[in-house]
Design a protein around this motif. Structure first.
Motif, mmCIF file in Angstrom:
data_model
loop_
_atom_site.group_PDB
_atom_site.id
_atom_site.type_symbol
_atom_site.label_atom_id
_atom_site.label_comp_id
_atom_site.label_asym_id
_atom_site.label_seq_id
_atom_site.Cartn_x
_atom_site.Cartn_y
_atom_site.Cartn_z
ATOM 1 N N VAL A 22 38.520 -40.858 62.237
ATOM 2 C CA VAL A 22 39.267 -39.616 62.441
ATOM 3 C C VAL A 22 38.828 -38.958 63.745
ATOM 4 O O VAL A 22 39.654 -38.518 64.559
ATOM 5 N N SER A 23 37.531 -38.917 63.967
ATOM 6 C CA SER A 23 37.007 -38.346 65.202
ATOM 7 C C SER A 23 37.482 -39.139 66.414
ATOM 8 O O SER A 23 37.880 -38.567 67.437
ATOM 9 N N CYS A 69 45.174 -39.304 69.703
ATOM 10 C CA CYS A 69 45.956 -38.333 68.938
ATOM 11 C C CYS A 69 47.214 -37.958 69.710
ATOM 12 O O CYS A 69 47.155 -37.603 70.884
ATOM 13 N N CYS A 84 40.167 -40.894 66.647
ATOM 14 C CA CYS A 84 41.590 -40.625 66.819
ATOM 15 C C CYS A 84 41.781 -39.316 67.577
ATOM 16 O O CYS A 84 42.581 -39.244 68.508
ATOM 17 N N GLU A 85 41.024 -38.306 67.206
ATOM 18 C CA GLU A 85 41.146 -36.994 67.852
ATOM 19 C C GLU A 85 40.829 -37.073 69.342
ATOM 20 O O GLU A 85 41.429 -36.373 70.147
ATOM 21 N N THR A 86 39.874 -37.919 69.697
ATOM 22 C CA THR A 86 39.439 -37.963 71.098
ATOM 23 C C THR A 86 40.169 -38.999 71.937
ATOM 24 O O THR A 86 40.187 -38.877 73.167
ATOM 25 N N ALA A 128 35.299 -40.922 58.715
ATOM 26 C CA ALA A 128 35.058 -39.741 59.551
ATOM 27 C C ALA A 128 34.979 -40.137 61.026
ATOM 28 O O ALA A 128 35.528 -39.441 61.902
ATOM 29 N N ALA A 129 34.317 -41.255 61.324
ATOM 30 C CA ALA A 129 34.232 -41.728 62.704
ATOM 31 C C ALA A 129 35.612 -42.112 63.231
ATOM 32 O O ALA A 129 35.940 -41.852 64.402
#
Length: 132
Positions: A107-108, A115, A110-112, A104-105
């Motif tokens: 993925v987060s 991405c 990556c988003e910030t 989860a960390a």
């Protein structure tokens, strides 16, 4: 009963019955005219094996449980098997929760941070960031 009837009655496949025989979970059946003939004890054993496997007991644990039933050992022996198995399940759950937190960390992150950039630059794939 023949192997197909046994398998159907226990809700397993014929190859599963053969496999359990080959590893010694089921006793070799009597043969009649070259065909395996099973009695009611084989069905009881197969149902127990299937139940143990549904509870995710290992083959070795299942073998021990089956032996304890066949030897009519005290229920406390079965409880001991289940307690040990429960501990293993709880450890796996803890490991999976830690893995969930890590992924989860990532993925987060990556988003910030990355991405939309090239895949090799993704933080999820960077060693030392909680991944590999």
């Amino acid at each position: 009963m023949r192997i197909g009837v046994l398998a159907k009655a226990a809700g397993v496949s014929v190859p599963t019955v053969r496999y359990y025989e080959s590893i010694g979970l089921l006793a070799p059946p009597a043969r009649q005219g070259g065909q395996r003939i099973y009695g009611s004890q084989a069905l009881k054993a197969l149902n127990l094996v299937r139940h143990c496997r549904e509870l995710d007991f290992s083959i070795d644990e299942t073998r021990d449980i089956l032996a304890s039933v066949q030897q009519r050992l005290p229920c406390n022996d079965t409880k001991s098997f289940a307690e040990k198995h429960l501990g293993s399940i709880r450890r796996k759950i803890a490991e999976l929760r830690a893995l969930e937190t890590t992924v989860a960390a990532l993925v987060s992150g990556c988003e910030t941070t990355c991405c939309g950039s090239a895949a090799p630059d993704c933080v999820i794939l960077q060693p030392g960031r909680g991944g590999t």
